[in-house]
Design a protein around this motif. Structure first.
Motif, PDB file in Angstrom:
ATOM      1  N   GLY A  53       0.776  -1.231   0.000  1.00 50.58           N
ATOM      2  CA  GLY A  53       0.000   0.000   0.000  1.00 50.58           C
ATOM      3  C   GLY A  53       0.804   1.276   0.000  1.00 50.58           C
ATOM      4  O   GLY A  53       0.249   2.355  -0.193  1.00 50.58           O
ATOM      5  N   PHE A  54       2.114   1.201   0.187  1.00 51.02           N
ATOM      6  CA  PHE A  54       2.904   2.426   0.325  1.00 51.02           C
ATOM      7  C   PHE A  54       2.973   3.216  -0.978  1.00 51.02           C
ATOM      8  O   PHE A  54       2.691   4.419  -1.003  1.00 51.02           O
ATOM      9  CB  PHE A  54       4.319   2.100   0.817  1.00 51.02           C
ATOM     10  CG  PHE A  54       5.167   3.320   1.010  1.00 51.02           C
ATOM     11  CD1 PHE A  54       4.938   4.144   2.085  1.00 51.02           C
ATOM     12  CD2 PHE A  54       6.176   3.642   0.114  1.00 51.02           C
ATOM     13  CE1 PHE A  54       5.699   5.284   2.271  1.00 51.02           C
ATOM     14  CE2 PHE A  54       6.942   4.770   0.293  1.00 51.02           C
ATOM     15  CZ  PHE A  54       6.707   5.603   1.381  1.00 51.02           C
ATOM     16  N   ILE A  55       3.325   2.576  -2.075  1.00 50.98           N
ATOM     17  CA  ILE A  55       3.458   3.292  -3.350  1.00 50.98           C
ATOM     18  C   ILE A  55       2.105   3.828  -3.828  1.00 50.98           C
ATOM     19  O   ILE A  55       2.021   4.999  -4.232  1.00 50.98           O
ATOM     20  CB  ILE A  55       4.149   2.413  -4.407  1.00 50.98           C
ATOM     21  CG1 ILE A  55       5.620   2.222  -3.991  1.00 50.98           C
ATOM     22  CG2 ILE A  55       4.056   3.025  -5.797  1.00 50.98           C
ATOM     23  CD1 ILE A  55       6.423   1.336  -4.890  1.00 50.98           C
ATOM     24  N   PRO A  56       1.009   3.049  -3.772  1.00 53.28           N
ATOM     25  CA  PRO A  56      -0.281   3.652  -4.141  1.00 53.28           C
ATOM     26  C   PRO A  56      -0.649   4.845  -3.247  1.00 53.28           C
ATOM     27  O   PRO A  56      -1.216   5.820  -3.736  1.00 53.28           O
ATOM     28  CB  PRO A  56      -1.278   2.512  -3.970  1.00 53.28           C
ATOM     29  CG  PRO A  56      -0.476   1.283  -4.158  1.00 53.28           C
ATOM     30  CD  PRO A  56       0.869   1.601  -3.592  1.00 53.28           C
ATOM     31  N   VAL A  58       1.467   6.971  -1.859  1.00 55.46           N
ATOM     32  CA  VAL A  58       2.283   8.094  -2.313  1.00 55.46           C
ATOM     33  C   VAL A  58       1.707   8.675  -3.601  1.00 55.46           C
ATOM     34  O   VAL A  58       1.642   9.903  -3.774  1.00 55.46           O
ATOM     35  CB  VAL A  58       3.753   7.655  -2.498  1.00 55.46           C
ATOM     36  CG1 VAL A  58       4.561   8.722  -3.213  1.00 55.46           C
ATOM     37  CG2 VAL A  58       4.372   7.319  -1.159  1.00 55.46           C
ATOM     38  N   ILE A  59       1.259   7.817  -4.519  1.00 56.15           N
ATOM     39  CA  ILE A  59       0.678   8.296  -5.779  1.00 56.15           C
ATOM     40  C   ILE A  59      -0.610   9.069  -5.518  1.00 56.15           C
ATOM     41  O   ILE A  59      -0.829  10.149  -6.084  1.00 56.15           O
ATOM     42  CB  ILE A  59       0.446   7.122  -6.749  1.00 56.15           C
ATOM     43  CG1 ILE A  59       1.800   6.567  -7.202  1.00 56.15           C
ATOM     44  CG2 ILE A  59      -0.401   7.554  -7.940  1.00 56.15           C
ATOM     45  CD1 ILE A  59       1.702   5.288  -7.989  1.00 56.15           C
ATOM     46  N   ASN A  64      -3.255  14.420  -5.320  1.00 59.09           N
ATOM     47  CA  ASN A  64      -4.118  15.382  -4.640  1.00 59.09           C
ATOM     48  C   ASN A  64      -3.354  16.604  -4.132  1.00 59.09           C
ATOM     49  O   ASN A  64      -3.918  17.416  -3.426  1.00 59.09           O
ATOM     50  CB  ASN A  64      -4.832  14.712  -3.469  1.00 59.09           C
ATOM     51  CG  ASN A  64      -5.834  13.681  -3.952  1.00 59.09           C
ATOM     52  OD1 ASN A  64      -6.425  13.830  -5.014  1.00 59.09           O
ATOM     53  ND2 ASN A  64      -6.020  12.630  -3.172  1.00 59.09           N
ATOM     54  N   SER A  65      -2.092  16.726  -4.492  1.00 58.09           N
ATOM     55  CA  SER A  65      -1.315  17.876  -4.033  1.00 58.09           C
ATOM     56  C   SER A  65      -1.704  19.120  -4.837  1.00 58.09           C
ATOM     57  O   SER A  65      -2.430  19.046  -5.834  1.00 58.09           O
ATOM     58  CB  SER A  65       0.177  17.590  -4.150  1.00 58.09           C
ATOM     59  OG  SER A  65       0.538  17.430  -5.489  1.00 58.09           O
ATOM     60  N   LEU A  74       4.327  11.933 -11.975  1.00 60.78           N
ATOM     61  CA  LEU A  74       4.572  11.325 -10.655  1.00 60.78           C
ATOM     62  C   LEU A  74       5.485  10.112 -10.761  1.00 60.78           C
ATOM     63  O   LEU A  74       6.314   9.863  -9.888  1.00 60.78           O
ATOM     64  CB  LEU A  74       3.256  10.911  -9.999  1.00 60.78           C
ATOM     65  CG  LEU A  74       2.444  12.009  -9.363  1.00 60.78           C
ATOM     66  CD1 LEU A  74       1.116  11.453  -8.902  1.00 60.78           C
ATOM     67  CD2 LEU A  74       3.182  12.620  -8.195  1.00 60.78           C
ATOM     68  N   LEU A  75       5.326   9.331 -11.831  1.00 56.43           N
ATOM     69  CA  LEU A  75       6.071   8.078 -11.954  1.00 56.43           C
ATOM     70  C   LEU A  75       7.424   8.243 -12.628  1.00 56.43           C
ATOM     71  O   LEU A  75       8.254   7.338 -12.523  1.00 56.43           O
ATOM     72  CB  LEU A  75       5.237   7.048 -12.720  1.00 56.43           C
ATOM     73  CG  LEU A  75       3.915   6.653 -12.059  1.00 56.43           C
ATOM     74  CD1 LEU A  75       3.152   5.677 -12.921  1.00 56.43           C
ATOM     75  CD2 LEU A  75       4.159   6.083 -10.676  1.00 56.43           C
TER      76      LEU A  75
END
Length: 78
Positions: A53-56, A58-59, A64-65, A74-75
């Motif tokens: 769940g960490f990478i999703p 962060v995405i 939403n920033s 982002l990638l």
């Protein structure tokens, strides 16, 4: 030989006393074992959730920033 008999009698008395108190200690031991098993199970599940769940996460936070980057921005490593 008499000292051995006295030691056995002493152990028997101590066992009877500890058996009465052992009921409370037994339930505490069962509760401690249950908590240990539950915490181990919880930590294993938390590790898997964090791993996948960490990478999703962060995405999603990046999407939403404030500047609203695209997914490719982002990638990309640049």
């Amino acid at each position: 030989m008499a000292s051995r008999v006295a030691l056995k009698a002493g152990k028997g008395k101590n066992v009877k006393k500890s058996a009465a108190a052992g009921e409370d200690e037994g339930s505490v031991a069962v509760a401690a074992k249950f908590v240990k098993e539950w915490s181990t199970w919880t930590m294993k599940k938390a590790k898997v959730i964090t791993h996948y769940g960490f990478i999703p996460l962060v995405i999603i936070i990046g999407m939403n920033s404030d500047p609203k980057p695209s997914l490719s921005q982002l990638l990309s490593p640049v």
